[in-house]
Design a protein around this motif. Structure first.
Motif, mmCIF file in Angstrom:
data_model
loop_
_atom_site.group_PDB
_atom_site.id
_atom_site.type_symbol
_atom_site.label_atom_id
_atom_site.label_comp_id
_atom_site.label_asym_id
_atom_site.label_seq_id
_atom_site.Cartn_x
_atom_site.Cartn_y
_atom_site.Cartn_z
ATOM 1 N N SER A 191 0.955 -1.261 -0.082
ATOM 2 C CA SER A 191 -0.128 -0.102 -0.067
ATOM 3 C C SER A 191 0.964 1.176 -0.072
ATOM 4 O O SER A 191 0.709 2.289 -0.726
ATOM 5 C CB SER A 191 -0.884 0.008 1.177
ATOM 6 N N TYR A 192 1.977 1.284 0.776
ATOM 7 C CA TYR A 192 2.886 2.381 0.821
ATOM 8 C C TYR A 192 3.374 2.637 -0.698
ATOM 9 O O TYR A 192 3.488 3.713 -1.030
ATOM 10 C CB TYR A 192 3.864 2.299 1.899
ATOM 11 N N VAL A 193 3.928 1.469 -1.260
ATOM 12 C CA VAL A 193 4.355 1.782 -2.584
ATOM 13 C C VAL A 193 3.527 2.437 -3.554
ATOM 14 O O VAL A 193 3.786 3.262 -4.214
ATOM 15 C CB VAL A 193 5.113 0.379 -2.939
ATOM 16 N N GLU A 194 2.226 1.845 -3.495
ATOM 17 C CA GLU A 194 1.168 2.432 -4.382
ATOM 18 C C GLU A 194 0.903 3.840 -4.120
ATOM 19 O O GLU A 194 0.993 4.864 -4.986
ATOM 20 C CB GLU A 194 -0.103 1.591 -4.138
ATOM 21 N N ILE A 195 0.764 4.292 -2.699
ATOM 22 C CA ILE A 195 0.584 5.658 -2.466
ATOM 23 C C ILE A 195 1.674 6.497 -2.895
ATOM 24 O O ILE A 195 1.661 7.544 -3.508
ATOM 25 C CB ILE A 195 0.777 5.907 -0.892
ATOM 26 N N LEU A 196 3.137 6.125 -2.815
ATOM 27 C CA LEU A 196 4.229 6.869 -3.212
ATOM 28 C C LEU A 196 4.348 6.926 -4.858
ATOM 29 O O LEU A 196 4.551 7.858 -5.492
ATOM 30 C CB LEU A 196 5.517 6.190 -2.888
ATOM 31 N N GLY A 197 3.792 5.636 -5.463
ATOM 32 C CA GLY A 197 3.914 5.800 -6.945
ATOM 33 C C GLY A 197 2.689 6.559 -7.602
ATOM 34 O O GLY A 197 3.080 7.320 -8.678
ATOM 35 N N ARG A 198 1.620 6.503 -6.890
ATOM 36 C CA ARG A 198 0.476 7.355 -7.447
ATOM 37 C C ARG A 198 0.832 8.811 -7.331
ATOM 38 O O ARG A 198 0.569 9.642 -8.144
ATOM 39 C CB ARG A 198 -0.717 7.157 -6.730
ATOM 40 N N LYS A 199 1.607 9.254 -6.326
ATOM 41 C CA LYS A 199 1.948 10.481 -6.259
ATOM 42 C C LYS A 199 3.057 11.041 -7.077
ATOM 43 O O LYS A 199 3.200 12.279 -7.527
ATOM 44 C CB LYS A 199 2.474 10.894 -4.649
ATOM 45 N N LEU A 200 3.870 10.138 -7.769
ATOM 46 C CA LEU A 200 5.012 10.455 -8.395
ATOM 47 C C LEU A 200 4.819 10.198 -9.769
ATOM 48 O O LEU A 200 5.756 10.557 -10.771
ATOM 49 C CB LEU A 200 6.245 9.703 -7.780
ATOM 50 N N GLU A 201 3.855 9.565 -10.156
ATOM 51 C CA GLU A 201 3.556 8.929 -11.574
ATOM 52 C C GLU A 201 3.504 10.259 -12.450
ATOM 53 O O GLU A 201 3.737 9.846 -13.795
ATOM 54 C CB GLU A 201 2.426 8.136 -11.791
ATOM 55 N N ARG A 214 3.536 0.268 -15.666
ATOM 56 C CA ARG A 214 4.849 0.090 -15.139
ATOM 57 C C ARG A 214 4.517 0.187 -13.723
ATOM 58 O O ARG A 214 4.999 -0.458 -12.793
ATOM 59 C CB ARG A 214 5.779 0.470 -15.603
ATOM 60 N N LEU A 215 3.776 1.126 -13.200
ATOM 61 C CA LEU A 215 3.417 1.589 -11.750
ATOM 62 C C LEU A 215 2.788 0.216 -11.176
ATOM 63 O O LEU A 215 3.032 -0.189 -10.263
ATOM 64 C CB LEU A 215 2.470 2.790 -11.653
ATOM 65 N N GLN A 216 1.696 -0.314 -12.124
ATOM 66 C CA GLN A 216 1.060 -1.372 -11.568
ATOM 67 C C GLN A 216 1.620 -2.800 -11.374
ATOM 68 O O GLN A 216 1.561 -3.592 -10.400
ATOM 69 C CB GLN A 216 -0.182 -1.486 -12.465
ATOM 70 N N GLU A 217 2.825 -2.676 -12.289
ATOM 71 C CA GLU A 217 3.748 -3.953 -12.194
ATOM 72 C C GLU A 217 4.567 -3.829 -10.772
ATOM 73 O O GLU A 217 4.813 -4.972 -10.186
ATOM 74 C CB GLU A 217 4.621 -3.994 -13.374
ATOM 75 N N ILE A 218 4.898 -2.658 -10.383
ATOM 76 C CA ILE A 218 5.560 -2.282 -9.389
ATOM 77 C C ILE A 218 4.879 -2.828 -8.035
ATOM 78 O O ILE A 218 5.566 -3.459 -7.244
ATOM 79 C CB ILE A 218 6.324 -0.886 -9.249
ATOM 80 N N ILE A 219 3.757 -2.161 -8.070
ATOM 81 C CA ILE A 219 2.777 -2.461 -7.221
ATOM 82 C C ILE A 219 2.422 -3.991 -6.820
ATOM 83 O O ILE A 219 2.618 -4.672 -5.814
ATOM 84 C CB ILE A 219 1.464 -1.837 -7.054
ATOM 85 N N ARG A 220 2.368 -4.712 -7.965
ATOM 86 C CA ARG A 220 1.896 -6.030 -7.967
ATOM 87 C C ARG A 220 3.172 -6.962 -7.622
ATOM 88 O O ARG A 220 2.959 -8.043 -6.633
ATOM 89 C CB ARG A 220 1.642 -6.463 -9.402
ATOM 90 N N ALA A 221 4.421 -6.413 -7.822
ATOM 91 C CA ALA A 221 5.795 -7.183 -7.413
ATOM 92 C C ALA A 221 6.157 -6.744 -5.952
ATOM 93 O O ALA A 221 6.715 -7.612 -5.466
ATOM 94 C CB ALA A 221 6.605 -6.867 -8.334
ATOM 95 N N ALA A 222 5.639 -5.799 -5.172
ATOM 96 C CA ALA A 222 6.192 -5.231 -4.038
ATOM 97 C C ALA A 222 6.131 -6.455 -2.772
ATOM 98 O O ALA A 222 7.052 -6.497 -2.263
ATOM 99 C CB ALA A 222 5.329 -4.303 -3.825
ATOM 100 N N PRO A 223 5.173 -7.305 -2.977
ATOM 101 C CA PRO A 223 5.182 -8.257 -1.919
ATOM 102 C C PRO A 223 6.249 -9.302 -2.019
ATOM 103 O O PRO A 223 6.767 -9.798 -0.936
ATOM 104 C CB PRO A 223 3.732 -9.030 -2.074
ATOM 105 N N LEU A 224 6.998 -9.638 -3.250
ATOM 106 C CA LEU A 224 8.025 -10.064 -3.039
ATOM 107 C C LEU A 224 9.549 -9.842 -2.739
ATOM 108 O O LEU A 224 10.508 -10.387 -2.764
ATOM 109 C CB LEU A 224 8.255 -10.997 -4.569
ATOM 110 N N HIS A 225 9.546 -8.409 -2.397
ATOM 111 C CA HIS A 225 10.609 -7.879 -1.977
ATOM 112 C C HIS A 225 11.624 -8.490 -0.819
ATOM 113 O O HIS A 225 12.860 -8.596 -0.907
ATOM 114 C CB HIS A 225 10.439 -6.553 -1.307
ATOM 115 N N ASP A 226 11.212 -9.420 0.043
ATOM 116 C CA ASP A 226 11.948 -10.017 1.109
ATOM 117 C C ASP A 226 11.737 -11.348 0.849
ATOM 118 O O ASP A 226 12.294 -12.267 1.759
ATOM 119 C CB ASP A 226 11.293 -9.863 2.557
#
Length: 396
Positions: A191-201, A214-226
């Motif tokens: 959710s935080y990644v999405e908030i930042l991305g929407r603000k910066l897109e 590409r923002l949607q792909e980042i949001i979708r991929a975020a859960p795999l960060h760790d």
């Protein structure tokens, strides 16, 4: 014969509807009597009335249209029919006394499907009417099938997307379970990644990295960060308190482990498919590999695993870096209580231009209330806390 319907069969008759347009009453009568035994017949004695009838229910399946009429001739009528979405697909047969090839070519060029010349031959009229109605029935059936197929494809794509997203969440949760982290960490950071991305897109520096889906792909991929935490030994991953320097070096490898694991999985899938173009299907996993590998890089180059600096760090990882740190600071861990929101914001602001991209921090500051709202809404319900990467902890 008037300008009203020649004959109106019951609405549930299932018969196809033919609209006859002619300014001569005798022609309306002749064609009406010929057709009404098989079809629902409507009639209009002018172009203007024909347009009104064609746009009303029951909508005609076929129009028999006289060419030579006063005020509005058949050519103008067909042009207006073809200009309206609700009537443009109704086939039109011209009825005319003109036999010149140029007249016929003009009508066909405007969209007529056939010509019937006066005086009428009943057999020819019926044959051509039946042929055009059969063609329309076939077109309508094909159109309905295409609509069904489009709906089915969309449904299955949505279903596949849900399965894909669930698979991503399941993989991410495996890493979090080993780390004794709650699944809400995944949801919050996404959710935080999405908030930042929407603000910066729309920010000039970020448009190339966030546009065109590409923002949607980042949001979708975020859960795999760790996801790379799966490769860290339990003795280090689950150790309460701070790690030794040697242990911390091992812990730091989780980012490379995760990024490389996803990258290798993509390469194996492409090889298995035997088609390099299949790589496009894994675009969001390429982003996931990028996030997993680089989300501990720092703006000043002091991060890991590659010590990237500034814009060399992928945008996806820059967004994830701040989201991950915010969650680590504001939530409980085995070695600490959560920091207050004031302290959390202060620490992140201090990292502007050193740990974090300055513009990402500015977006974070502008979205302060949204971050706080997510943190409250998705707060961990249980007291169990996990073990975070020590580099995110103020004591390390």
């Amino acid at each position: 014969m008037t300008g009203h319907d020649v004959h109106e069969l019951p609405a549930d008759s299932g018969r196809q509807t033919i609209l006859i347009v002619d300014d001569a009453p005798e022609n309306l009568m002749l064609l009406g009597e010929l057709l009404q035994s098989e079809y629902r017949v409507r009639a209009a004695n002018s172009g203007a009335r024909a347009l009104r009838v064609a746009g009303s229910e029951p909508r005609p399946d076929l129009v028999l249209l006289d060419v030579m009429m006063p005020e509005m001739d058949g050519y103008e009528v067909i042009q207006r029919l073809k200009a309206q979405e609700q009537t443009r697909d109704i086939p039109v047969i011209f009825i005319t006394a003109m036999t010149a090839v140029a007249d016929e070519e003009k009508g066909l060029g405007l969209g007529a499907v056939d010509y019937i010349t006066k005086p009428f031959s009943p057999a020819i009229v019926l044959a051509r009417v039946r042929a055009q109605l059969e063609l329309k029935t076939a077109r309508d059936r094909l159109s309905n099938q295409n609509q069904w197929l489009e709906h089915e494809v969309a449904r299955r794509m949505q279903e596949n997307a849900r399965i894909r997203d669930l698979s991503v969440q399941a993989l991410a949760c495996l890493a979090e379970v080993r780390d004794k982290e709650t699944g809400l960490h995944i949801v919050r950071t996404q959710s935080y990644v999405e908030i930042l991305g929407r603000k910066l897109e729309t920010h000039p520096r970020f448009v190339p990295a966030l546009a065109d889906g590409r923002l949607q792909e980042i949001i979708r991929a975020a859960p795999l960060h760790d996801i790379g935490k799966i490769g860290i030994p339990d003795a280090i991953l689950l150790k309460p308190g701070n790690l030794t320097d040697e242990e911390f070096e091992v812990m730091k490898t989780h980012s490379a482990i995760g990024g490389e694991a996803i990258h290798n999985a993509i390469e194996q899938a492409v090889m298995s498919a035997g088609d390099e173009h299949a790589r496009e299907a894994f675009d969001f996993l390429n982003v996931a590999s990028e996030i997993a590998y680089y989300h501990h890089e720092k703006w000043d180059g002091s991060g890991y695993p590659d010590g990237l600096k500034g814009d060399d760090i992928p945008v996806s990882a820059r967004l994830m870096a701040l989201a991950d740190v915010f969650d680590a600071l504001s939530c409980s861990r085995v070695y600490k209580e959560p920091y207050s929101m004031e302290e959390t914001f202060r620490i992140i602001l201090e990292g502007r231009g050193t740990h974090f991209d300055p513009d990402v921090v500015d977006a974070f500051t502008a979205c302060r209330e949204e971050f706080i709202a997510v943190a409250k809404e998705l707060a961990d319900k249980e007291s169990e806390a996990g073990h975070c990467v020590p580099s995110l902890c103020p004591s390390k």
